[in-house]
Structure formats: structure tokens, C-alpha cells
Design an enzyme around this catalytic site. Structure first.
Site, PDB file in Angstrom:
ATOM      1  N   TYR A  59       3.121   6.720  10.167  1.00  0.00           N
ATOM      2  CA  TYR A  59       2.363   5.521   9.787  1.00  0.00           C
ATOM      3  C   TYR A  59       3.261   4.469   9.149  1.00  0.00           C
ATOM      4  CZ  TYR A  59      -1.746   2.831   8.363  1.00  0.00           C
ATOM      5  OH  TYR A  59      -2.703   1.848   8.224  1.00  0.00           O
ATOM      6  N   LYS A  83       0.237  -0.180  15.050  1.00  0.00           N
ATOM      7  CA  LYS A  83       1.592  -0.180  15.600  1.00  0.00           C
ATOM      8  C   LYS A  83       1.931  -1.395  16.462  1.00  0.00           C
ATOM      9  CE  LYS A  83       2.714   3.401  13.535  1.00  0.00           C
ATOM     10  NZ  LYS A  83       3.505   3.127  12.334  1.00  0.00           N
ATOM     11  N   TYR A 142      -9.681   5.252   7.590  1.00  0.00           N
ATOM     12  CA  TYR A 142      -9.937   5.548   8.996  1.00  0.00           C
ATOM     13  C   TYR A 142     -10.921   6.711   9.027  1.00  0.00           C
ATOM     14  CZ  TYR A 142      -5.649   2.894  10.074  1.00  0.00           C
ATOM     15  OH  TYR A 142      -4.680   1.931  10.188  1.00  0.00           O
ATOM     16  N   PRO A 149      -5.195  -0.031  18.461  1.00  0.00           N
ATOM     17  CA  PRO A 149      -4.903  -0.470  17.088  1.00  0.00           C
ATOM     18  C   PRO A 149      -4.950   0.654  16.061  1.00  0.00           C
ATOM     19  CG  PRO A 149      -7.080  -1.197  17.784  1.00  0.00           C
ATOM     20  CD  PRO A 149      -6.421  -0.634  18.999  1.00  0.00           C
ATOM     21  N   HIS A 192       0.839  -1.192   0.000  1.00  0.00           N
ATOM     22  CA  HIS A 192       0.000   0.000   0.000  1.00  0.00           C
ATOM     23  C   HIS A 192       0.874   1.242   0.000  1.00  0.00           C
ATOM     24  CE1 HIS A 192      -4.126  -1.638   1.548  1.00  0.00           C
ATOM     25  NE2 HIS A 192      -3.624  -2.355   0.570  1.00  0.00           N
TER      26      HIS A 192
END
Length: 389
Positions: free
Chosen positions: A384, A296, A200, A292, A72
Site C-alpha cells: 500500500y 495505485k 476499505y 482504484p 496517514h
């Protein structure tokens, strides 16, 4: 039984560390209280940072990951009206790989005999002794018999409820904790994902996450109060709520289907310091938990393993005691940065019970700022994909 390193816990952290030590000629034994099938049955995270991928490459155990993992280049934030794309590849030159923790664990398990990695499953009631000395040992029960493992170093990879952290005296350690007033209700279904990247979402109704395990298996989450019960959330109600929270663009591409697994997981932030005491080192969930949000948990365990393996190899090959002494500070430096990112993303995307109109307006303003600021997007992207080890 005598060995150089006794590892407690045969989840991904324990197996990864064991393989790294054996590759460098360090003797080790792994104790796991559960069966192999139970370990593989745990449905967990699926987003791998480059650090985690690199460790599998280093071990030569990345064939299936490369064949089946989904690279991704970005992910999305949603505010109920639009998708805000975070282009990680352009902003950082890096990417993440979607590959289930179960699959990574399977790869490590399948290679243990070929790589001469000894794992003792169903080793119950493990207890640690003399961790402040140079001759620590572990006892455990198997098939009604008690056994003992003498080691020079013990490494606890046995999760939040394992015995390793409990072996550190209370006067030595300090706990930092934040429990969240909601949990994630997750649904796993054999349907194609609604987007080729993760979403998200922050919505007036609450948080939602659209993720995937493959091109034909999707994992979705919504946050719910901890008082909620699974029986009150039939599949149809979950799909309806996801369509609202993810926003119209994502909702138009949701494929509904029967759940193959549902659960509600509580969220917490937790850090225990130090991560080393005497001849005992802690890795992964035995020392820290992250919500979550931000993916991580597994990746932090992998970075712990990176630091621990470096320290142990330097110790056993060169008698470098400084490396062991520095382990906790090195690991905690990255742990706290990841805790900060997970906490800030959780705060941005969830509705807390005490929040009012002001807090909601601040979330909307922050998301609007992120949408218009490359600097803000870069900061999110570099956290991220994973900070350097």
C-alpha cells in the site's frame, strides 16, 4: 517546431515528466487536447505514495502539498463488524499522504511558466508518425491550423483513449485485460470524514470506501452493478447504504450532507506491453489501468515518470541508449506487482456476481487471518505504501 522530447498529455504524468526533463536541461513540449480548466475539473485519486511525494520534493514543488496534505500512518479494513487497522508506519516505517490529484496537477500547472515548461493546450487530433525511426513527429490542430512537432523521442502520457498506444503496431504489442462486473458509485460532500484514516469495507451488501480530500471534504464509494443509474441513487439512499456497509463503528461517525458530485466509474485491470517501441515511450494510463482499490493509478504513473526521466536524461546527456531500451522492462516490473496488489484487494473486498456462500466464507476467513497476522498486515502495508522504484 523542433524539440528533444514531445510529451502528449498534460495530466499529472505529462506535467511531472516535463518538469523533470526541464530541470535537467532537456528540451520538451507538451501537447494537451483539452483546456486547462477541463484538466483541473477531473476528480481523481488522492492518496500519494512516498515515491510521488519525493518527485514533487525533488522539483521543489511540494510547498502546498506539505502545508495541506494529510499524512496517514495507516488505514483500515472492515468486515461489517470491526475495523482492522493496518499500521503502515510501524510495519514499514513509511506513510502515505492524502492530497487530491487535482491539487497536485494544479501545482504542476502553476509552475510551468516559471520553469519554462511549454504546454500547448487545445491541441486537437494529435497523430504520431515514424515512431520506429530516429525522427518521429507529431501533428495536431489548433484554431483550425495544422502544426507539426519534430522530436527525437515521443512520450505518450495521454491516457487509455489517447493516440499514443494506437501508434504501436498490433503485431508488436500485447494486451492483458480484466473487466469487472461492477462500478464504483462515488459521492463527494463537504462534510468531515467519519475516520481520520481510510476505511476499505467488505460487507454482505458489497464494498464501501470511506476517504477524504481534506478535514472538511469527504469522498465515499460503494460498488454497484454496471446496470445501475445515478438517478436511482439519491443522496439519502447512498448514505444509508454506506452506514450499513462500513459497519457500526464507522457509521456512528458519518456526517451526512448534500453531494457536490456523484458518478459511477467502471473498473478494469489492463496492461499493454511493451511500454516502448522505437522512439515512442508510454507512461501512466496509456499503458496500464488498475482498479482504484489500493490507490495505485496516479502512483504507478509517477513511477513510470521516474523511470522514463532517468532513461531520457541518460540518453540526452550521455547518449546512453541502453537506458531507453531498458525502460519498458523496468516499468513493467513494478506495474505488474501493483496490478497484482490491486487485483487481490479488489477480489478480497467485492462481491462478484458468480460468488456463492463458499467465496463469501473465504473472504471472511481471509479478513480474519489478516486481523490476527502481523505478517499478513506487513505484506499489505508494504504494497500500500508503494514498492521501491
Amino acid at each position: 517546431m523542433k524539440t528533444q522530447v514531445c510529451i502528449i498529455g498534460a495530466g499529472p504524468a505529462g506535467l511531472l515528466l516535463g518538469h523533470m526533463l526541464r530541470a535537467e536541461g532537456v528540451d520538451c513540449v507538451i501537447l494537451e487536447r483539452r483546456t486547462p480548466d477541463y484538466v483541473l475539473g477531473r476528480i481523481r485519486a488522492g492518496v500519494l505514495e512516498q515515491t510521488t511525494v519525493s518527485l514533487m520534493e525533488q522539483l521543489g514543488l511540494d510547498q502546498r502539498l506539505k502545508a495541506e496534505g494529510l499524512p496517514h500512518d495507516g488505514f483500515n479494513l472492515a468486515d461489517g463488524k470491526r475495523l482492522i487497522h493496518i499500521d503502515m508506519a510501524r510495519l514499514t516505517g513509511k506513510q502515505v499522504v492524502v492530497y487530491g490529484q487535482t491539487e497536485l496537477t494544479r501545482d504542476l500547472m502553476d509552475a510551468r511558466r516559471e520553469r519554462d515548461l511549454q504546454v500547448i493546450y487545445e491541441a486537437e487530433n494529435a497523430a504520431l508518425f515514424d515512431v520506429e525511426s530516429d525522427q518521429p513527429y507529431v501533428t495536431y490542430l489548433k484554431d483550425g491550423m495544422e502544426y507539426r512537432v519534430d522530436a527525437r523521442i515521443i512520450v505518450g502520457c495521454d491516457g487509455f483513449h489517447g493516440p499514443s498506444r494506437q501508434a504501436i503496431p498490433a503485431k508488436v504489442g500485447q494486451e492483458f485485460e480484466r473487466a469487472y462486473p461492477f462500478g464504483w458509485l462515488g459521492i463527494l460532500a463537504d462534510v468531515p470524514p467519519c475516520n481520520h484514516e481510510l476505511i476499505y469495507a467488505n460487507h454482505a451488501h458489497g464494498f464501501a470506501l470511506a476517504s477524504m480530500r481534506s478535514q472538511t471534504r469527504s469522498r465515499y464509494y460503494i460498488d454497484v452493478p454496471l446496470t445501475e443509474k445515478l438517478e436511482d441513487w439519491p443522496d439519502g439512499r447512498i448514505w444509508d447504504e454506506l452506514a450499513i456497509r462500513l459497519g457500526p463503528e464507522a457509521a456512528a461517525h458519518i456526517t451526512r450532507g448534500p453531494s457536490i458530485e456523484k458518478s459511477i466509474a467502471p473498473l478494469r485491470s489492463y496492461v499493454f506491453a511493451p511500454m516502448r517501441h522505437g522512439s515512442l515511450m508510454l507512461c501512466g494510463d496509456s499503458a496500464h489501468i488498475v482498479p482504484p482499490t489500493g490507490a495505485k493509478g496516479l502512483n504507478l504513473a509517477a513511477s513510470d515518470v521516474h523511470y522514463a526521466a532517468e532513461a531520457l536524461i541518460a540518453f540526452f546527456r550521455g547518449n546512453n541508449t541502453d537506458a531507453i531500451s531498458a525502460y519498458s522492462d523496468r516499468a513493467l516490473g513494478r506495474v505488474w506487482k501493483s496490478e497484482r496488489f490491486s487485483w487481490s484487494l479488489t477480489r478480497l473486498l467485492h462481491r462478484f456476481p458468480a460468488d456463492g456462500p463458499f467465496e463469501r466464507a473465504m473472504q471472511v476467513a481471509e479478513l480474519d487471518y489478516i486481523a490476527s497476522s502481523e505478517a499478513a498486515q506487513t505484506s499489505i502495508a508494504e504494497n500500500y505504501v508503494g514498492l521501491p522504484v
